[in-house]
Design a protein around this motif. Structure first.
Motif, short mmCIF file in Angstrom:
data_model
loop_
_atom_site.label_atom_id
_atom_site.label_comp_id
_atom_site.label_asym_id
_atom_site.label_seq_id
_atom_site.Cartn_x
_atom_site.Cartn_y
_atom_site.Cartn_z
N VAL A 29 1.19 7.73 2.52
CA VAL A 29 2.31 6.79 2.35
C VAL A 29 2.78 6.30 3.72
CG1 VAL A 29 4.69 6.53 1.55
CG2 VAL A 29 3.04 7.82 0.17
N ALA A 30 2.89 7.22 4.67
CA ALA A 30 3.43 6.88 5.99
C ALA A 30 2.47 6.03 6.82
CB ALA A 30 3.77 8.17 6.75
N PHE A 31 1.16 6.23 6.67
CA PHE A 31 0.22 5.61 7.61
C PHE A 31 -0.68 4.54 7.01
CE2 PHE A 31 1.15 9.72 9.64
CZ PHE A 31 1.52 9.28 10.91
N ILE A 32 -0.62 4.31 5.70
CA ILE A 32 -1.59 3.40 5.09
C ILE A 32 -1.45 1.97 5.58
CG2 ILE A 32 -0.18 2.89 3.03
CD1 ILE A 32 -2.86 3.01 1.42
N GLU A 33 -0.23 1.54 5.90
CA GLU A 33 -0.06 0.17 6.38
C GLU A 33 -0.34 0.06 7.87
OE1 GLU A 33 0.00 -2.11 4.44
OE2 GLU A 33 0.90 -1.42 2.58
N GLY A 67 0.81 -1.21 0.00
CA GLY A 67 0.00 0.00 0.00
C GLY A 67 0.85 1.26 0.00
N SER A 68 1.91 1.26 0.80
CA SER A 68 2.80 2.43 0.84
C SER A 68 3.48 2.66 -0.49
CB SER A 68 3.85 2.25 1.94
OG SER A 68 3.26 2.25 3.22
N THR A 79 -9.89 2.86 6.73
CA THR A 79 -9.92 3.92 7.75
C THR A 79 -9.49 5.26 7.18
OG1 THR A 79 -9.47 2.29 9.49
CG2 THR A 79 -9.04 4.60 10.01
N ILE A 80 -8.42 5.26 6.40
CA ILE A 80 -7.92 6.51 5.82
C ILE A 80 -8.95 7.10 4.85
CG2 ILE A 80 -6.21 7.47 4.21
CD1 ILE A 80 -4.11 5.76 5.55
N GLN A 81 -9.57 6.24 4.05
CA GLN A 81 -10.55 6.74 3.08
C GLN A 81 -11.78 7.30 3.79
OE1 GLN A 81 -10.95 4.76 -0.69
NE2 GLN A 81 -13.17 4.70 -0.51
N LEU A 82 -12.26 6.59 4.80
CA LEU A 82 -13.43 7.06 5.54
C LEU A 82 -13.13 8.38 6.25
CD1 LEU A 82 -16.28 5.72 5.98
CD2 LEU A 82 -15.46 5.09 8.26
#
Length: 537
Positions: free
Chosen positions: A364-368, A162-163, A374-377
């Motif tokens: 990039v830093a937090f997606i994993e 993902g990153s 969660t990020i999209q919501l």
């Protein structure tokens, strides 16, 4: 799953982060740098085009592009991108990722250079030439979306996939920033060389003839970074997942990845033949089985991208008009042509520098750690909140000239679109579909997004016009006003939030686990649609 997985694919899934990962990010990312530069730098020069080709001698204010011309110049590249995403997405699954990858890049380079050329100085000829090349530029850019995402996902390991995909997309932020910086440098250089008074002091002298070179240089510069990466794109081997699972050549897949990973690989052709003949790996695109397994997911990736791009492209392409409306940018008649380009570019560069670029790299830093869902919501939620915070008291911001507060809130909508759905809608379709449909489904999802961008680009320009005919731009009918237009963008963000619940979480899983490929002979392993909870708990 691991016991039934091909050795070459398992090796990619568990590989440590190596130089080839970063090389792939740079090679694919430079394409996205060019994509963003070319799509968004047009907003830096549309005001200049209006002054050069559509100013009425003796008029009270500088010329602007007529509605149909503005629509064409702004939207034609998006139409080309829409077509390119569908065509090259399909072609990437039919011919292979690598074989098509260089074609899209050369199309971008040639079209970038061509859009700065014209057959004469007559407005119709100049705009026709510009639109012709911008369509084909968009067509090439469209192909870069599914191919870059698919190549990066198929090269990456499952721990940091993902990153890596998000890092490729994050180069879009640098492309937007680069467009602003180039526009600042070029306009400042011409402005210092050729002095001119504001339009209200001397309309004829406010536009120097050399200004015609400014927009051409800015647009043509976008072809340079793409050209620099062409050789390295051609040196990349085809992805092992395409070679093995689609082309069904285990020996070539093992040979290619042995060179990349610097380890010995077994070809396992017999095992591959067994896997690819399983019923679970032989259903067709849009078949009943495909719709059972992936129909909800495709609906989720298309709708979320569609609603996102209505808001995202409306904001990006027309932020200069919003800034003028609230008084952050001076009225056009108080500036000369080159000064207007400089100030528009400076305003958009500040937004990119302080919100757009950081937002991408937060993803990039937090997606994993946080996961895609969660990020999209979160991103859609805060886009909705800040859009409404701008819209509901809009006349307060405009009347009181609270530029700092307005621009801060406006910047936060960009930050959370990029630390949110603008990145994740690109990442997820490259992870959740089978290899033989991956590029096609990503292209379909991206094309839905560009359909939203077209709605935003054409619709927002008209909707944001004043409700009073005396205050509309020349040639435009009355609209609903900026306030109500921003409320509509907030509604679109909220609808994107709701559609996010259709999209599965792919964090920590292999591509084959997500897509249901390489199931056991008894078919015991469930496809992603059955085994993955849409909402992580």
């Amino acid at each position: 799953m691991a016991g039934n997985q091909l050795q070459v694919l398992n090796a990619l899934d568990v590989a440590k982060t190596q130089l080839y990962h970063f090389t792939a990010i740079v090679i694919a990312g430079m394409g996205f740098f060019t994509d963003a530069y070319d799509l968004f730098c047009i907003s830096m020069v549309t005001k200049l085009l209006g002054r050069i080709y559509y100013t009425t001698p003796g008029g009270p204010k500088p010329g602007t592009l007529p509605p149909n011309v503005s629509d064409a110049v702004t939207g034609v590249a998006l139409c080309g991108t829409f077509a390119g995403q569908l065509f090259f997405g399909w072609l990437g699954d039919k011919m292979g990722r690598k074989r098509v990858y260089g074609l899209t890049l050369m199309l971008m380079v040639i079209s970038s250079l061509g859009q700065g050329l014209s057959f004469s100085h007559f407005p119709k000829s100049v705009i026709s030439t510009l639109c012709f090349f911008r369509f084909w530029l968009g067509f090439g850019i469209g192909g870069d979306y599914p191919l870059s995402a698919t190549i990066m996902s198929e090269y990456a390991n499952k721990k940091t996939r993902g990153s890596f995909i998000a890092a490729v997309f994050a180069m879009q932020g640098f492309g937007i920033l680069g467009g602003g910086i180039v526009s600042i440098i070029v306009s400042a250089a011409f402005k210092s060389k050729w002095k001119a008074p504001p339009y209200e002091e001397n309309p004829a002298a406010s536009l120097v003839s050399e200004a015609d070179y400014v927009w051409r240089i800015i647009l043509m510069f976008g072809g340079i970074p793409a050209l620099l990466t062409y050789y390295w794109r051609m040196k990349m081997p085809e992805t092992a997942r395409y070679t093995a699972l689609v082309a069904k050549n285990a020996k070539q897949a093992a040979s290619d990845m042995a060179q990349v990973l610097n380890v010995e690989m077994e070809s396992e052709q017999e095992k591959l033949d067994k896997i690819t003949t399983e019923p679970s790996n032989s259903y067709g695109l849009f078949s009943r089985e495909f719709l059972r397994r992936h129909g909800k997911h495709l609906l989720g990736t298309t709708t979320t991208w569609f609603f996102l791009d209505i808001a995202f492209y409306s904001q990006n392409l027309f932020q200069k008009d919003i800034f003028t409306d609230i008084g952050w940018l001076p009225a056009a008649k108080t500036m000369n042509a080159l000064e207007e380009v400089f100030k528009i570019a400076r305003a958009q560069t500040l937004i990119a520098l302080w919100s757009t670029v950081p937002g991408y790299w937060f993803t990039v830093a937090f997606i994993e750690k946080m996961g895609r869902f969660t990020i999209q919501l979160m991103g859609f939620f805060f886009m909705t909140v800040f859009m409404l915070a701008l819209a509901i008291p809009y006349y307060h911001w405009k009347r009181m000239h609270h530029h700092v507060v307005f621009v801060t809130l406006y910047s936060l909508t960009f930050f959370f679109s990029n630390f949110g759905p603008n990145a994740t809608t690109f990442v997820v379709p490259a992870e959740i579909f089978p290899a033989r449909f991956r590029s096609t489904c990503h292209g379909i999802s991206a094309a839905a997004g560009k359909l939203g961008a077209i709605v935003g680009a054409f619709g927002f320009l008209y909707a944001a016009q004043s409700t009073h005919s005396s205050e509309t731009d020349a040639g435009y009918p009355t609209g609903i006003g900026v306030k109500k237009a921003l409320i509509l963008l907030g509604v679109c963000s909220f609808l994107g939030l709701l559609c996010t619940f259709l999209v599965p979480e792919a964090k920590g899983m292999s591509l084959e686990e997500m897509s249901g490929e390489n199931e056991g002979e008894d078919g015991a392993a469930e496809p992603a649609g059955a085994s993955n909870r849409t909402v992580p708990v």
